[in-house]
Design a protein around this motif. Structure first.
Motif, PDB file in Angstrom:
ATOM      1  N   ALA A  47       5.974  -2.203 -13.860  1.00 56.39           N
ATOM      2  CA  ALA A  47       4.920  -1.484 -13.142  1.00 56.39           C
ATOM      3  C   ALA A  47       5.170   0.019 -13.214  1.00 56.39           C
ATOM      4  CB  ALA A  47       4.853  -1.948 -11.697  1.00 56.39           C
ATOM      5  N   ILE A  48       4.122   0.794 -13.531  1.00 55.90           N
ATOM      6  CA  ILE A  48       4.262   2.243 -13.581  1.00 55.90           C
ATOM      7  C   ILE A  48       3.989   2.877 -12.220  1.00 55.90           C
ATOM      8  CG2 ILE A  48       3.707   2.369 -16.018  1.00 55.90           C
ATOM      9  CD1 ILE A  48       0.886   3.150 -15.310  1.00 55.90           C
ATOM     10  N   LYS A  49       3.335   2.126 -11.320  1.00 53.26           N
ATOM     11  CA  LYS A  49       3.086   2.627  -9.968  1.00 53.26           C
ATOM     12  C   LYS A  49       2.805   1.455  -9.050  1.00 53.26           C
ATOM     13  CE  LYS A  49      -0.730   4.769  -8.764  1.00 53.26           C
ATOM     14  NZ  LYS A  49      -1.811   5.777  -8.590  1.00 53.26           N
ATOM     15  N   ILE A  50       3.294   1.536  -7.815  1.00 51.13           N
ATOM     16  CA  ILE A  50       3.040   0.525  -6.795  1.00 51.13           C
ATOM     17  C   ILE A  50       2.519   1.250  -5.562  1.00 51.13           C
ATOM     18  CG2 ILE A  50       4.014  -1.365  -5.431  1.00 51.13           C
ATOM     19  CD1 ILE A  50       6.253  -1.575  -7.493  1.00 51.13           C
ATOM     20  N   LYS A  51       1.420   0.775  -5.019  1.00 49.93           N
ATOM     21  CA  LYS A  51       0.790   1.454  -3.896  1.00 49.93           C
ATOM     22  C   LYS A  51       0.521   0.460  -2.778  1.00 49.93           C
ATOM     23  CE  LYS A  51      -2.815   4.852  -2.895  1.00 49.93           C
ATOM     24  NZ  LYS A  51      -3.962   5.614  -3.457  1.00 49.93           N
ATOM     25  N   GLN A  52       0.964   0.794  -1.589  1.00 49.45           N
ATOM     26  CA  GLN A  52       0.731  -0.055  -0.416  1.00 49.45           C
ATOM     27  C   GLN A  52      -0.658   0.221   0.141  1.00 49.45           C
ATOM     28  OE1 GLN A  52       3.860  -0.186   2.657  1.00 49.45           O
ATOM     29  NE2 GLN A  52       2.238   0.144   4.142  1.00 49.45           N
ATOM     30  N   MET A  53      -1.452  -0.843   0.245  1.00 48.53           N
ATOM     31  CA  MET A  53      -2.819  -0.721   0.708  1.00 48.53           C
ATOM     32  C   MET A  53      -3.012  -1.521   1.995  1.00 48.53           C
ATOM     33  SD  MET A  53      -4.028   1.166  -1.727  1.00 48.53           S
ATOM     34  CE  MET A  53      -5.802   1.065  -1.479  1.00 48.53           C
ATOM     35  N   ASP A  54      -4.179  -1.358   2.596  1.00 52.90           N
ATOM     36  CA  ASP A  54      -4.517  -2.144   3.774  1.00 52.90           C
ATOM     37  C   ASP A  54      -4.666  -3.613   3.371  1.00 52.90           C
ATOM     38  OD1 ASP A  54      -5.230  -2.798   6.378  1.00 52.90           O
ATOM     39  OD2 ASP A  54      -7.363  -2.441   6.006  1.00 52.90           O
ATOM     40  N   GLN A  55      -3.908  -4.490   4.050  1.00 55.31           N
ATOM     41  CA  GLN A  55      -3.911  -5.934   3.805  1.00 55.31           C
ATOM     42  C   GLN A  55      -3.422  -6.294   2.402  1.00 55.31           C
ATOM     43  OE1 GLN A  55      -7.846  -7.422   4.771  1.00 55.31           O
ATOM     44  NE2 GLN A  55      -7.268  -7.720   6.909  1.00 55.31           N
ATOM     45  N   GLY A  56      -2.593  -5.431   1.796  1.00 52.74           N
ATOM     46  CA  GLY A  56      -2.075  -5.816   0.492  1.00 52.74           C
ATOM     47  C   GLY A  56      -1.330  -4.713  -0.217  1.00 52.74           C
ATOM     48  N   ILE A  57      -1.065  -4.950  -1.506  1.00 56.56           N
ATOM     49  CA  ILE A  57      -0.344  -4.021  -2.375  1.00 56.56           C
ATOM     50  C   ILE A  57      -1.048  -3.996  -3.725  1.00 56.56           C
ATOM     51  CG2 ILE A  57       1.886  -3.440  -3.406  1.00 56.56           C
ATOM     52  CD1 ILE A  57       3.251  -5.144  -1.350  1.00 56.56           C
TER      53      ILE A  57
ATOM     54  N   MET B 168       7.278   2.228  -3.292  1.00 56.21           N
ATOM     55  CA  MET B 168       5.832   2.157  -3.089  1.00 56.21           C
ATOM     56  C   MET B 168       5.291   3.455  -2.511  1.00 56.21           C
ATOM     57  SD  MET B 168       4.857  -1.656  -1.700  1.00 56.21           S
ATOM     58  CE  MET B 168       5.994  -1.641  -0.332  1.00 56.21           C
ATOM     59  N   GLU B 169       4.114   3.814  -2.981  1.00 55.39           N
ATOM     60  CA  GLU B 169       3.353   4.877  -2.344  1.00 55.39           C
ATOM     61  C   GLU B 169       2.533   4.268  -1.205  1.00 55.39           C
ATOM     62  OE1 GLU B 169       0.930   6.871  -5.142  1.00 55.39           O
ATOM     63  OE2 GLU B 169       2.579   7.335  -6.520  1.00 55.39           O
ATOM     64  N   VAL B 170       2.418   4.999  -0.109  1.00 55.50           N
ATOM     65  CA  VAL B 170       1.694   4.491   1.055  1.00 55.50           C
ATOM     66  C   VAL B 170       0.317   5.124   1.080  1.00 55.50           C
ATOM     67  CG1 VAL B 170       1.714   4.248   3.570  1.00 55.50           C
ATOM     68  CG2 VAL B 170       3.868   4.216   2.290  1.00 55.50           C
ATOM     69  N   ASP B 171      -0.684   4.267   1.224  1.00 56.15           N
ATOM     70  CA  ASP B 171      -2.048   4.767   1.325  1.00 56.15           C
ATOM     71  C   ASP B 171      -2.209   5.569   2.615  1.00 56.15           C
ATOM     72  OD1 ASP B 171      -4.701   5.084   0.561  1.00 56.15           O
ATOM     73  OD2 ASP B 171      -5.352   3.376   1.743  1.00 56.15           O
ATOM     74  N   ASP B 172      -3.026   6.610   2.563  1.00 57.99           N
ATOM     75  CA  ASP B 172      -3.196   7.488   3.733  1.00 57.99           C
ATOM     76  C   ASP B 172      -3.729   6.735   4.943  1.00 57.99           C
ATOM     77  OD1 ASP B 172      -2.299   9.592   2.225  1.00 57.99           O
ATOM     78  OD2 ASP B 172      -4.304  10.217   1.602  1.00 57.99           O
ATOM     79  N   LYS B 173      -4.510   5.681   4.718  1.00 63.08           N
ATOM     80  CA  LYS B 173      -5.087   4.931   5.843  1.00 63.08           C
ATOM     81  C   LYS B 173      -4.025   4.146   6.612  1.00 63.08           C
ATOM     82  CE  LYS B 173      -9.540   4.331   3.505  1.00 63.08           C
ATOM     83  NZ  LYS B 173     -10.525   3.347   3.000  1.00 63.08           N
ATOM     84  N   ASN B 174      -2.888   3.842   5.965  1.00 66.47           N
ATOM     85  CA  ASN B 174      -1.872   2.995   6.596  1.00 66.47           C
ATOM     86  C   ASN B 174      -0.763   3.783   7.275  1.00 66.47           C
ATOM     87  OD1 ASN B 174      -3.206   0.722   5.638  1.00 66.47           O
ATOM     88  ND2 ASN B 174      -2.079   0.737   3.706  1.00 66.47           N
TER      89      ASN B 174
END
Length: 517
Positions: free
Chosen positions: A188-198, A428-434
């Motif tokens: 994986a070149i990037k992993i991002k944490q999203m709302d209710q998932g990744i 992981m990068e964290v989404d701004d909403k989380n």
């Protein structure tokens, strides 16, 4: 003496010498009738073998190109790099390789030297052994993934959107450890944490497909894929797409209380319909807590007639056990031990307010004793709006269903003390909403760590590491002395730090040099 007295004579064997046909010095006879120096001057068995080789090296990820498109990660003077260097040599099959080793060079010289010792049959069957040095010249060139990241970090080819529609992230905490142990997201070149998932981003479609296949083997999922045209070369008829894989994890989690639909009840041999989920892997393990019957649902069976949980682990209520009467001996069901028992329990929150006592049946008779605390579902006061309950006529719900023994009261005494173990995490990068839900996530992660301590089955598939920051006196082998579950030391792995290990080796070598002096 005894041999001479018996009339026997022992003749000592001697090896004769012959003269070399070239220089005339005495030597042991061989098939070529030449000494080693003359034989080497006449015949060079390394003739035609490569002495200089060019290799492609990626300075970003420290990997080497293995033609045509494979990149091999290897450290300097490692076994992997030595094997790679030897395999790059052509015509080496004409001789027999005896030994290979590195010759030290400056790390910044872009040169790797390997000394090889080979053998070959020469004149009249004589075997000649010779050593020679091969010089490898490194040409710097970034690999495809590194060049893509350097050019544009967001330039991905395949994206895997992993989602689970539940109000917590316990499943993703566990999946993260499985992914780390098996290296499933190494590409994986990037992993991002999203709302209710990744979200996982990959540089090729094959890497995305491989990751989706891995997730499907460890949890029940359904997936769909889409692609978007990015560019098209009409002359060469080449199409460039961006692929998106949408993967949905089933919303059933461990310790959930479930009311099965009538169709599923019939397919499972009239199980339940009120069951609890004891384990989620590539199938869902469902246990009837009143009869100890166990059944499994695979991904296809679940998504064919999907259903949701009646109550989740966030609604667990703490009870105190007043009395326990064992009804059956301890049995092993699906790898877990259970025992049916009748118990009297009361809510901890009711102490001093009322005298409400519940007489229930539980599957935790082997664990509970009078005075213990347990977590369970309070169906007596729960407001259930599940449509599946209305489909079952004459269904009588129990007042309380206990799920597990509680150690919260005992943990209060040791609150703040560090654990002897730790877990690794994905970058992981964290989404701004989380970012605003950090406190909630920390409490869920702490509950996940407690579940690992209490459930050896969960620890079986993940890697736990020793925490070097804590003193050994604080690390216990089985429990912390108050019947609180903890992780045994033999299950912990040493967290290897190569930089520290090299420093220690250098210190040891320095000490040895001082001793020699």
């Amino acid at each position: 003496m005894a041999a001479e007295e018996a009339g026997m004579f022992v003749v000592a064997q001697t090896i004769g010498t012959v003269l070399c046909c070239k220089c005339g010095i005495p030597m042991a006879p061989n098939a070529a009738n030449m000494c080693i120096k003359c034989l080497r001057s006449e015949i060079d068995i390394t003739e035609g073998l490569q002495k200089n080789v060019i290799i492609i090296h990626c300075p970003e990820c420290d990997s080497y190109l293995q033609p045509p498109r494979t990149w091999l990660k290897a450290q300097l003077e490692s076994k992997e790099l030595l094997t790679f260097c030897v395999k790059r040599l052509k015509n080496l099959n004409k001789v027999r390789l005896i030994h290979a080793e590195f010759i030290w060079t400056e790390p910044h010289s872009k040169r790797i030297k390997v000394k090889l010792k080979v053998q070959k049959e020469v004149l009249n069957g004589a075997i000649l052994e010779q050593s020679y040095v091969v010089e490898y010249v490194q040409h710097e060139q970034m690999c495809e993934s590194c060049s893509r990241v350097q050019a544009n970090p967001d330039q991905w080819v395949a994206a895997v959107q992993l989602r689970q529609h539940v109000p917590h992230r316990r499943t993703f905490f566990y999946l993260e450890q499985l992914i780390l142990k098996h290296g499933a997201a190494a590409a994986a070149i990037k992993i991002k944490q999203m709302d209710q998932g990744i979200d996982f981003f990959f540089s090729s479609r094959s890497h995305g497909l491989k990751f989706v296949d891995f997730i499907g083997k460890v949890t029940p999922v359904k997936s769909r894929s889409d692609k978007q045209l990015v560019s098209h070369d009409s002359k060469s008829n080449n199409y460039n797409y961006k692929h998106t894989f949408s993967v949905e994890i089933c919303p059933i989690c461990r310790e959930d209380l479930i009311c099965l639909p009538p169709r599923v009840v019939a397919s499972l041999g009239n199980l339940g319909p009120l069951v609890i989920c004891t384990k989620v892997s590539n199938s869902i393990a469902l246990l009837d807590p009143l009869t100890l019957r166990l059944a499994f649902l695979d991904a296809d069976q679940y998504w064919r007639t999907s259903f949701k949980s009646l109550l989740t682990s966030r609604l667990l209520v703490e009870f105190i056990v007043l009395d326990v009467e064992i009804l059956s001996s301890e049995v092993n069901v699906g790898g877990f031990k259970y025992a049916l028992a009748d118990a009297q329990v009361a809510r901890v929150s009711d102490f001093g307010k009322n005298d409400t006592i519940f007489n229930i049946r539980t599957h935790l008779g082997h664990l509970l004793n009078p005075g213990d605390y347990a977590l369970g579902y309070d169906l007596y006061r729960a407001n259930n709006n599940n449509s599946e309950l209305e489909k079952h006529k004459n269904l009588v719900l129990p007042d309380v269903i206990l799920m597990k023994k509680s150690y919260e009261e005992k943990r209060q005494k040791k609150r703040g003390k560090p654990r002897a173990w730790k877990l690794k995490s994905l970058d992981m990068e964290v989404d701004d909403k989380n970012r605003g839900d950090q406190e909630k996530m920390n409490s869920e992660y702490e509950q996940f760590l407690k579940d690992l301590e209490e459930n050896p089955e969960m620890r079986f598939n993940i890697s736990l590491y020793r925490n070097k920051e804590y003193q050994p006196s604080e690390m216990t082998s089985v429990t912390d002395g108050d019947d609180i579950p903890s992780v045994p030391l033999e299950e912990l792995l040493a967290d290897l730090d190569l930089s520290k290990a090299e420093d220690e080796d250098e210190d040891d070598d320095g000490d040895d040099d001082e001793m020699r002096e």
